[in-house]
Design a protein around this motif. Structure first.
Motif, PDB file in Angstrom:
ATOM      1  N   THR A 183       0.827  -1.207   0.000  1.00 45.34           N
ATOM      2  CA  THR A 183       0.000   0.000   0.000  1.00 45.34           C
ATOM      3  C   THR A 183       0.860   1.255   0.000  1.00 45.34           C
ATOM      4  O   THR A 183       0.643   2.177  -0.796  1.00 45.34           O
ATOM      5  CB  THR A 183      -0.923   0.013   1.233  1.00 45.34           C
ATOM      6  OG1 THR A 183      -1.730  -1.155   1.232  1.00 45.34           O
ATOM      7  CG2 THR A 183      -1.804   1.250   1.248  1.00 45.34           C
ATOM      8  N   TYR A 184       1.830   1.291   0.888  1.00 40.63           N
ATOM      9  CA  TYR A 184       2.716   2.453   1.002  1.00 40.63           C
ATOM     10  C   TYR A 184       3.417   2.731  -0.315  1.00 40.63           C
ATOM     11  O   TYR A 184       3.490   3.882  -0.763  1.00 40.63           O
ATOM     12  CB  TYR A 184       3.737   2.216   2.107  1.00 40.63           C
ATOM     13  CG  TYR A 184       4.732   3.337   2.278  1.00 40.63           C
ATOM     14  CD1 TYR A 184       4.442   4.424   3.099  1.00 40.63           C
ATOM     15  CD2 TYR A 184       5.952   3.330   1.599  1.00 40.63           C
ATOM     16  CE1 TYR A 184       5.341   5.464   3.254  1.00 40.63           C
ATOM     17  CE2 TYR A 184       6.862   4.361   1.742  1.00 40.63           C
ATOM     18  CZ  TYR A 184       6.558   5.428   2.566  1.00 40.63           C
ATOM     19  OH  TYR A 184       7.457   6.463   2.703  1.00 40.63           O
ATOM     20  N   ASN A 185       3.934   1.704  -0.955  1.00 43.43           N
ATOM     21  CA  ASN A 185       4.711   1.895  -2.179  1.00 43.43           C
ATOM     22  C   ASN A 185       3.845   2.222  -3.385  1.00 43.43           C
ATOM     23  O   ASN A 185       4.285   2.963  -4.281  1.00 43.43           O
ATOM     24  CB  ASN A 185       5.564   0.658  -2.451  1.00 43.43           C
ATOM     25  CG  ASN A 185       6.806   0.619  -1.575  1.00 43.43           C
ATOM     26  OD1 ASN A 185       7.818   1.244  -1.862  1.00 43.43           O
ATOM     27  ND2 ASN A 185       6.724  -0.108  -0.460  1.00 43.43           N
ATOM     28  N   ILE A 186       2.625   1.699  -3.420  1.00 43.33           N
ATOM     29  CA  ILE A 186       1.717   2.070  -4.508  1.00 43.33           C
ATOM     30  C   ILE A 186       1.392   3.557  -4.433  1.00 43.33           C
ATOM     31  O   ILE A 186       1.453   4.281  -5.427  1.00 43.33           O
ATOM     32  CB  ILE A 186       0.431   1.222  -4.456  1.00 43.33           C
ATOM     33  CG1 ILE A 186       0.719  -0.213  -4.890  1.00 43.33           C
ATOM     34  CG2 ILE A 186      -0.655   1.839  -5.338  1.00 43.33           C
ATOM     35  CD1 ILE A 186      -0.469  -1.146  -4.747  1.00 43.33           C
ATOM     36  N   VAL A 187       1.048   4.014  -3.247  1.00 42.19           N
ATOM     37  CA  VAL A 187       0.711   5.426  -3.073  1.00 42.19           C
ATOM     38  C   VAL A 187       1.944   6.301  -3.288  1.00 42.19           C
ATOM     39  O   VAL A 187       1.855   7.397  -3.861  1.00 42.19           O
ATOM     40  CB  VAL A 187       0.103   5.673  -1.684  1.00 42.19           C
ATOM     41  CG1 VAL A 187      -0.133   7.162  -1.455  1.00 42.19           C
ATOM     42  CG2 VAL A 187      -1.194   4.891  -1.528  1.00 42.19           C
ATOM     43  N   ASP A 188       3.098   5.806  -2.861  1.00 40.53           N
ATOM     44  CA  ASP A 188       4.334   6.583  -2.976  1.00 40.53           C
ATOM     45  C   ASP A 188       4.763   6.789  -4.427  1.00 40.53           C
ATOM     46  O   ASP A 188       5.584   7.661  -4.715  1.00 40.53           O
ATOM     47  CB  ASP A 188       5.459   5.890  -2.199  1.00 40.53           C
ATOM     48  CG  ASP A 188       6.635   6.820  -1.923  1.00 40.53           C
ATOM     49  OD1 ASP A 188       6.388   7.957  -1.460  1.00 40.53           O
ATOM     50  OD2 ASP A 188       7.793   6.416  -2.175  1.00 40.53           O
ATOM     51  N   LEU A 189       4.208   5.995  -5.344  1.00 40.77           N
ATOM     52  CA  LEU A 189       4.517   6.170  -6.759  1.00 40.77           C
ATOM     53  C   LEU A 189       3.960   7.481  -7.306  1.00 40.77           C
ATOM     54  O   LEU A 189       4.446   7.998  -8.303  1.00 40.77           O
ATOM     55  CB  LEU A 189       3.953   5.000  -7.573  1.00 40.77           C
ATOM     56  CG  LEU A 189       4.632   3.640  -7.398  1.00 40.77           C
ATOM     57  CD1 LEU A 189       3.844   2.568  -8.143  1.00 40.77           C
ATOM     58  CD2 LEU A 189       6.070   3.683  -7.907  1.00 40.77           C
ATOM     59  N   SER A 190       2.923   7.990  -6.649  1.00 36.56           N
ATOM     60  CA  SER A 190       2.294   9.228  -7.116  1.00 36.56           C
ATOM     61  C   SER A 190       3.197  10.420  -6.851  1.00 36.56           C
ATOM     62  O   SER A 190       3.716  10.570  -5.745  1.00 36.56           O
ATOM     63  CB  SER A 190       0.957   9.447  -6.401  1.00 36.56           C
ATOM     64  OG  SER A 190       0.085   8.363  -6.629  1.00 36.56           O
ATOM     65  N   PRO A 191       3.384  11.278  -7.843  1.00 38.42           N
ATOM     66  CA  PRO A 191       4.202  12.475  -7.623  1.00 38.42           C
ATOM     67  C   PRO A 191       3.500  13.462  -6.697  1.00 38.42           C
ATOM     68  O   PRO A 191       2.266  13.419  -6.553  1.00 38.42           O
ATOM     69  CB  PRO A 191       4.345  13.050  -9.034  1.00 38.42           C
ATOM     70  CG  PRO A 191       3.163  12.541  -9.785  1.00 38.42           C
ATOM     71  CD  PRO A 191       2.874  11.181  -9.222  1.00 38.42           C
ATOM     72  N   PRO A 192       4.245  14.360  -6.050  1.00 40.41           N
ATOM     73  CA  PRO A 192       3.645  15.322  -5.108  1.00 40.41           C
ATOM     74  C   PRO A 192       2.577  16.208  -5.730  1.00 40.41           C
ATOM     75  O   PRO A 192       1.732  16.741  -5.008  1.00 40.41           O
ATOM     76  CB  PRO A 192       4.854  16.153  -4.649  1.00 40.41           C
ATOM     77  CG  PRO A 192       6.028  15.251  -4.844  1.00 40.41           C
ATOM     78  CD  PRO A 192       5.711  14.452  -6.075  1.00 40.41           C
TER      79      PRO A 192
END
Length: 322
Positions: free
Chosen positions: A220-229
Motif C-alpha cells: 500500500t505504502y509503495n503504490i501510493v508513494d509512486l504518485s508524484p507530489p
C-alpha cells in the motif's frame, strides 16, 4: 443524405453512454496533459525530468483510445472483443486519472487542501489524521492497508461475478453507475484540487504507522508513494465513494458478495484517515457524489438509449438498462 441516415452510420450511434462521456474526458485529459508537459518543459520545472515518460504515456493512451473506438465498429460482432469492451471502461478510468493529474495544477492552481485542514479542525476540534495515530498498532495498519487495497479489486470482482452468472442487465447497471461516478469524481478533482494530509501536514505526525508492518502495508505504502507530489486527488474521497457505491450495488444484486465485503468496506472510512490519505471531510464530500451518481446514471443511460432508438436501428442490445 438525410440527417437520420448520417447519424445511423456514425461511431457515435454505436457507443454506450459511458463510452461517450469517457471519450470526451479522455480527449480533454490528453490535450491538457500534452499542454501541461510542454509547459513544464518550457519553464524548466522539476517535473519536466519525467517528460519522456509522460509523453510516452500520453501517446500510448491516445493510441489505445483510437484503436478501441475504431474496433467498436470493426469488431462489433466479435465475442472476444465484446467481453473486452464490456470491461474496458476500467481502462478509461486509468487513462483519465493519470493524464488529468498532469494538468490539474494548470487548469486550476487554487489548491484547497489547507481549507480542508481547517474544516477538519473546526468540525472535530482536532486533526483526525493526527488523532488516529494514538491507536497505532502494526496489525491495525495492516488491516487498514488491506481495506484500502480492497478498493482496487472489489468493483471488478462484483462485475465479474455478475458477468459469469450471465446477469448482463445487472452488470450494465453497476458498470454505468460506477463509471459515471468516477467521471464526476475526476471533474471534482479539478474543481477542488487537494493533496493528501501526509503531504500537506507531515509535521503533525509523531508516529511511524508503517513500522513493523506486513507485506500488505508495504505494498500500500509503495503504490501510493509512486504518485508524484503534484497529484490532487484527495477531495472527494473516491475510495470511499466507489466502495460505498459498490456495496449498494452488491446489496441489490449479489447479497453474498455484500456480506463478504462488509468488514473491509466499513473499515475504509477510518482506514483512509488513519493512513493519512484523506481528511475526514473528504469522506463527507464523497456522500453527495454517491447520491448524484445513483440518481443521474440510470437517467443518462435511459436518455441516451432513447436518442439512439429514435435515430437508428444500430443499437447495442447488451447496453440497455431498464
Amino acid at each position: 443524405m438525410k440527417r437520420d441516415d448520417i447519424f445511423s452510420n456514425t461511431l457515435l450511434q454505436a457507443l454506450r453512454i459511458e463510452e461517450v462521456i469517457g471519450l470526451l474526458l479522455i480527449t480533454f485529459a490528453l490535450l491538457f496533459a500534452s499542454f501541461s508537459n510542454l509547459f513544464m518543459f518550457a519553464e524548466n520545472l522539476p517535473e519536466a525530468r519525467n517528460i519522456a515518460v509522460n509523453i510516452s504515456r500520453i501517446l500510448a493512451s491516445a493510441f489505445f483510445t483510437i484503436l478501441f473506438y475504431r474496433s467498436i465498429l470493426v469488431y462489433a460482432e466479435n465475442k472476444r472483443f465484446q467481453v473486452f469492451r464490456d470491461f474496458a471502461p476500467f481502462l478509461f478510468v486509468l487513462i483519465i486519472y493519470f493524464n488529468i493529474q498532469d494538468a490539474i495544477f494548470l487548469i486550476n492552481p487554487n489548491d484547497i487542501h489547507h481549507i480542508l485542514v481547517e474544516l477538519d479542525g473546526t468540525l472535530f476540534g482536532l486533526q483526525p489524521t493526527a488523532w488516529a495515530e494514538n491507536y497505532f498498532h502494526p496489525r491495525l495498519t495492516d488491516w487498514s492497508s488491506l481495506s484500502y487495497l480492497n478498493y482496487y479489486i472489489m468493483t471488478p470482482l462484483l462485475l465479474g461475478l455478475l458477468y459469469l452468472n450471465k446477469r448482463y442487465e445487472s452488470f450494465r447497471i453497476v458498470m454505468v453507475t460506477m463509471m459515471i461516478s468516477y467521471f464526476i469524481g475526476f471533474i471534482s478533482y479539478i474543481i477542488f484540487p487537494a493533496s493528501s494530509p501526509y503531504l500537506v501536514i507531515p509535521e503533525l505526525y509523531q508516529v511511524d504507522i508503517w513500522k513493523d508492518t506486513s507485506f500488505v502495508s508495504w505494498l500500500t505504502y509503495n503504490i501510493v508513494d509512486l504518485s508524484p507530489p503534484r497529484v490532487r486527488d484527495a477531495f472527494p474521497s473516491m475510495h470511499n465513494a466507489i466502495v460505498l457505491l459498490t456495496m449498494i450495488m452488491a446489496w441489490r444484486y449479489h447479497r453474498t458478495f455484500f456480506w463478504i465485503q462488509l468488514p473491509l468496506a466499513i473499515s475504509l472510512p477510518f482506514a483512509t484517515v488513519y493512513l493519512r490519505y484523506h481528511y475526514a471531510v473528504d469522506i463527507i464530500g464523497a456522500l453527495p457524489l454517491v447520491a448524484v451518481g445513483l440518481y443521474i446514471s440510470p437517467r443518462l443511460e435511459h436518455k441516451w438509449r432513447q436518442v439512439q432508438s429514435r435515430n437508428s436501428s444500430f443499437e447495442d442490445p447488451s447496453a440497455k438498462v431498464v
